[in-house]
Design a protein around this motif. Structure first.
Motif, PDB file in Angstrom:
ATOM      1  N   PRO A 242      -4.881  -4.531  -2.364  1.00  0.00           N
ATOM      2  CA  PRO A 242      -4.110  -3.177  -3.350  1.00  0.00           C
ATOM      3  C   PRO A 242      -3.534  -2.231  -3.175  1.00  0.00           C
ATOM      4  CG  PRO A 242      -6.240  -2.327  -2.812  1.00  0.00           C
ATOM      5  CD  PRO A 242      -6.514  -3.091  -2.010  1.00  0.00           C
ATOM      6  N   LEU A 243      -1.826  -3.022  -3.277  1.00  0.00           N
ATOM      7  CA  LEU A 243      -1.077  -1.714  -2.867  1.00  0.00           C
ATOM      8  C   LEU A 243      -0.031  -1.174  -4.259  1.00  0.00           C
ATOM      9  CD1 LEU A 243       1.404  -4.436  -1.075  1.00  0.00           C
ATOM     10  CD2 LEU A 243      -0.376  -2.841   0.119  1.00  0.00           C
ATOM     11  N   ARG A 244       0.173   0.222  -3.987  1.00  0.00           N
ATOM     12  CA  ARG A 244       0.601   0.761  -4.852  1.00  0.00           C
ATOM     13  C   ARG A 244       1.717   0.491  -4.855  1.00  0.00           C
ATOM     14  NH1 ARG A 244      -1.757   6.822  -3.338  1.00  0.00           N
ATOM     15  NH2 ARG A 244      -3.901   6.273  -3.006  1.00  0.00           N
ATOM     16  N   LEU A 245       2.864   0.970  -5.955  1.00  0.00           N
ATOM     17  CA  LEU A 245       4.000   0.272  -6.579  1.00  0.00           C
ATOM     18  C   LEU A 245       4.234   1.718  -6.201  1.00  0.00           C
ATOM     19  CD1 LEU A 245       3.236  -2.682  -8.337  1.00  0.00           C
ATOM     20  CD2 LEU A 245       3.208  -2.668  -5.851  1.00  0.00           C
ATOM     21  N   SER A 246       5.768   1.216  -6.967  1.00  0.00           N
ATOM     22  CA  SER A 246       7.074   3.185  -7.389  1.00  0.00           C
ATOM     23  C   SER A 246       8.656   1.966  -7.330  1.00  0.00           C
ATOM     24  CB  SER A 246       7.893   3.790  -5.748  1.00  0.00           C
ATOM     25  OG  SER A 246       8.414   3.402  -4.916  1.00  0.00           O
ATOM     26  N   THR A 247       9.194   3.031  -8.233  1.00  0.00           N
ATOM     27  CA  THR A 247      10.609   2.135  -8.370  1.00  0.00           C
ATOM     28  C   THR A 247      10.878   1.965  -7.716  1.00  0.00           C
ATOM     29  OG1 THR A 247      11.665   4.551  -8.751  1.00  0.00           O
ATOM     30  CG2 THR A 247      10.765   3.528 -10.393  1.00  0.00           C
ATOM     31  N   ALA A 248      11.180   3.305  -6.402  1.00  0.00           N
ATOM     32  CA  ALA A 248      12.025   2.799  -5.002  1.00  0.00           C
ATOM     33  C   ALA A 248      11.739   0.720  -4.366  1.00  0.00           C
ATOM     34  CB  ALA A 248      11.406   3.327  -3.958  1.00  0.00           C
ATOM     35  N   THR A 249      10.243   0.202  -4.378  1.00  0.00           N
ATOM     36  CA  THR A 249      10.002  -0.853  -4.096  1.00  0.00           C
ATOM     37  C   THR A 249       9.618  -2.235  -4.679  1.00  0.00           C
ATOM     38  OG1 THR A 249       7.617  -0.515  -5.174  1.00  0.00           O
ATOM     39  CG2 THR A 249       8.219   0.519  -2.785  1.00  0.00           C
ATOM     40  N   LEU A 250       9.961  -3.448  -4.167  1.00  0.00           N
ATOM     41  CA  LEU A 250       9.768  -4.145  -4.750  1.00  0.00           C
ATOM     42  C   LEU A 250       8.071  -4.558  -5.331  1.00  0.00           C
ATOM     43  CD1 LEU A 250      11.210  -7.354  -2.134  1.00  0.00           C
ATOM     44  CD2 LEU A 250      12.104  -6.177  -5.030  1.00  0.00           C
ATOM     45  N   VAL A 251       7.671  -4.941  -6.384  1.00  0.00           N
ATOM     46  CA  VAL A 251       6.432  -6.229  -6.216  1.00  0.00           C
ATOM     47  C   VAL A 251       5.964  -7.124  -5.136  1.00  0.00           C
ATOM     48  CG1 VAL A 251       5.239  -6.933  -7.930  1.00  0.00           C
ATOM     49  CG2 VAL A 251       6.553  -5.303  -9.061  1.00  0.00           C
ATOM     50  N   PRO A 252       5.083  -7.192  -4.498  1.00  0.00           N
ATOM     51  CA  PRO A 252       4.926  -8.052  -3.798  1.00  0.00           C
ATOM     52  C   PRO A 252       4.730  -9.107  -4.576  1.00  0.00           C
ATOM     53  CG  PRO A 252       3.480  -5.608  -2.780  1.00  0.00           C
ATOM     54  CD  PRO A 252       4.241  -5.748  -4.581  1.00  0.00           C
ATOM     55  N   ARG A 253       4.976 -10.389  -3.790  1.00  0.00           N
ATOM     56  CA  ARG A 253       5.124 -11.451  -4.271  1.00  0.00           C
ATOM     57  C   ARG A 253       4.444 -12.611  -3.496  1.00  0.00           C
ATOM     58  NH1 ARG A 253       9.298  -9.672  -6.266  1.00  0.00           N
ATOM     59  NH2 ARG A 253       9.927  -9.588  -8.377  1.00  0.00           N
ATOM     60  N   PRO A 254       3.768 -13.344  -4.637  1.00  0.00           N
ATOM     61  CA  PRO A 254       2.508 -14.394  -3.223  1.00  0.00           C
ATOM     62  C   PRO A 254       3.697 -15.020  -2.153  1.00  0.00           C
ATOM     63  CG  PRO A 254       2.218 -14.396  -5.686  1.00  0.00           C
ATOM     64  CD  PRO A 254       2.553 -13.665  -5.732  1.00  0.00           C
ATOM     65  N   ASP A 255       4.881 -15.235  -2.457  1.00  0.00           N
ATOM     66  CA  ASP A 255       5.773 -15.999  -1.777  1.00  0.00           C
ATOM     67  C   ASP A 255       6.214 -15.481  -0.361  1.00  0.00           C
ATOM     68  OD1 ASP A 255       5.943 -18.186  -3.831  1.00  0.00           O
ATOM     69  OD2 ASP A 255       7.910 -17.737  -4.339  1.00  0.00           O
ATOM     70  N   THR A 256       6.218 -14.162  -0.321  1.00  0.00           N
ATOM     71  CA  THR A 256       5.715 -13.561   0.988  1.00  0.00           C
ATOM     72  C   THR A 256       4.373 -13.399   1.577  1.00  0.00           C
ATOM     73  OG1 THR A 256       7.332 -11.954  -0.586  1.00  0.00           O
ATOM     74  CG2 THR A 256       6.259 -11.470   1.484  1.00  0.00           C
ATOM     75  N   GLU A 257       3.689 -13.994   1.080  1.00  0.00           N
ATOM     76  CA  GLU A 257       2.842 -13.950   2.312  1.00  0.00           C
ATOM     77  C   GLU A 257       2.942 -15.541   3.039  1.00  0.00           C
ATOM     78  OE1 GLU A 257      -0.521 -14.482  -0.007  1.00  0.00           O
ATOM     79  OE2 GLU A 257      -1.358 -12.261  -0.519  1.00  0.00           O
ATOM     80  N   THR A 258       3.482 -16.513   3.109  1.00  0.00           N
ATOM     81  CA  THR A 258       4.242 -17.239   3.572  1.00  0.00           C
ATOM     82  C   THR A 258       4.428 -16.952   5.135  1.00  0.00           C
ATOM     83  OG1 THR A 258       5.398 -18.608   1.939  1.00  0.00           O
ATOM     84  CG2 THR A 258       5.269 -19.264   3.655  1.00  0.00           C
TER      85      THR A 258
END
Length: 293
Positions: free
Chosen positions: A89-105
């Motif tokens: 579980p990753l916290r987000l902020s306005t300075a970060t992208l929302v992590p996407r499943p594609d990036t798990e590649t």
């Protein structure tokens, strides 16, 4: 008055799902469950147990606010404030992208290359350039028990978010975060370097979905006229830091794997393997390695 006043938890969930579906939101049922769970502070089991109780006025108001935000195009992850990536579980902020499943590649290909080179439990140094939430770095550290990781970002706010995520995952002792432009603040040699840099062509930004265009930071999206500006900067930097035989693995946009491989070759990195495709069949992770002496 809100639309959810006097409704049971289950009725409110169904009503919210119907509103989201009417707005052509594909993930309406899942979004409704996540939003009502966040509004009530309940997980799936808790929602089931509380299905027949009525929402309190405060819960109704909170859920209506979440509904309005989602219907306006704000991603569920932004409303909730966190997103799961590689089981973390990753916290987000306005300075970060929302992590996407594609990036798990990228994580998958990096682990495949490391596994081919030996035991994943061996000591190693890895770096994540433009770490954002820390998603890729923390996913790798969770799989590499003896690895030391370094995450860089030009945004101090992003680094604070990444450090908080490292603490939440119990990985703080092995994760160091450095404010710099890609690899400029790093020294020594690395056994693996990864990156998910900005790669959207500037002219394509306005055509992105509302969820991305209006809520992800522009600096983490805009890759310049051809989408390759970040690769031109980071690939030579990374090449100078890789140990002999070590690899650089980067995320690529659609149609970019070939040009990225050419940039790697120009920097002295040889193709480590064929680009790895995501679930949609798009070559998503590109790898190059430094020749062993």
């Amino acid at each position: 008055m809100t639309d959810f006043v006097g409704q049971t938890v289950e009725a409110a969930r169904r009503a919210l799902a119907a509103r989201l579906k009417t707005a052509a939101i594909d993930s309406a049922a899942l979004d409704a469950r996540l939003l009502i769970g966040h509004a009530l502070g309940l997980d799936l089991t808790g929602l089931i147990a509380a299905a027949q109780r009525q929402l309190t006025p405060d819960e109704s108001t909170r859920l209506e606010e979440f509904a309005r935000r989602r219907l306006a195009g704000e991603p569920v992850a932004r409303i909730i404030g966190e997103k799961e990536f590689w089981g973390l579980p990753l916290r987000l902020s306005t300075a970060t992208l929302v992590p996407r499943p594609d990036t798990e590649t990228v994580v998958e290909l990096a682990l495949e290359l490391l596994r081919a080179g030996g035991d994943l439990a061996r000591p190693m140094r890895i770096a994540d350039l433009g770490t954002g939430t820390g998603a890729i770095l923390l996913a790798l550290l969770s799989e590499l028990p003896a690895a030391e990781g370094f995450g860089t970002d030009i945004s101090e706010a992003a680094l604070q978010t990444a450090a908080a995520n490292a603490a939440c995952a119990g990985l703080s002792e092995r994760a160091t975060f450095i404010a710099c432009d890609y690899a400029r603040g790093l020294s020594g040699s690395f056994d693996l370097i990864v990156s998910n840099p900005p790669y959207i062509r500037s002219a394509d930004i306005e055509r992105l979905s509302v969820e991305v265009r209006n809520h992800d930071p522009l600096a983490a999206l805009d890759g310049g006229a051809d989408g390759l500006d970040a690769y031109r900067a980071l690939i030579p930097q990374a090449a100078g830091l890789l140990a002999p035989g070590a690899a650089l693995v980067v995320e690529a946009g659609e149609g970019q794997s070939g040009p990225i491989q050419a940039l790697m070759t120009s920097a002295g990195l040889m193709p480590a393997t064929a680009p790895k495709a995501d679930l949609a069949g798009i070559p998503r992770a590109v790898a190059g390695h430094k020749m062993a002496r």
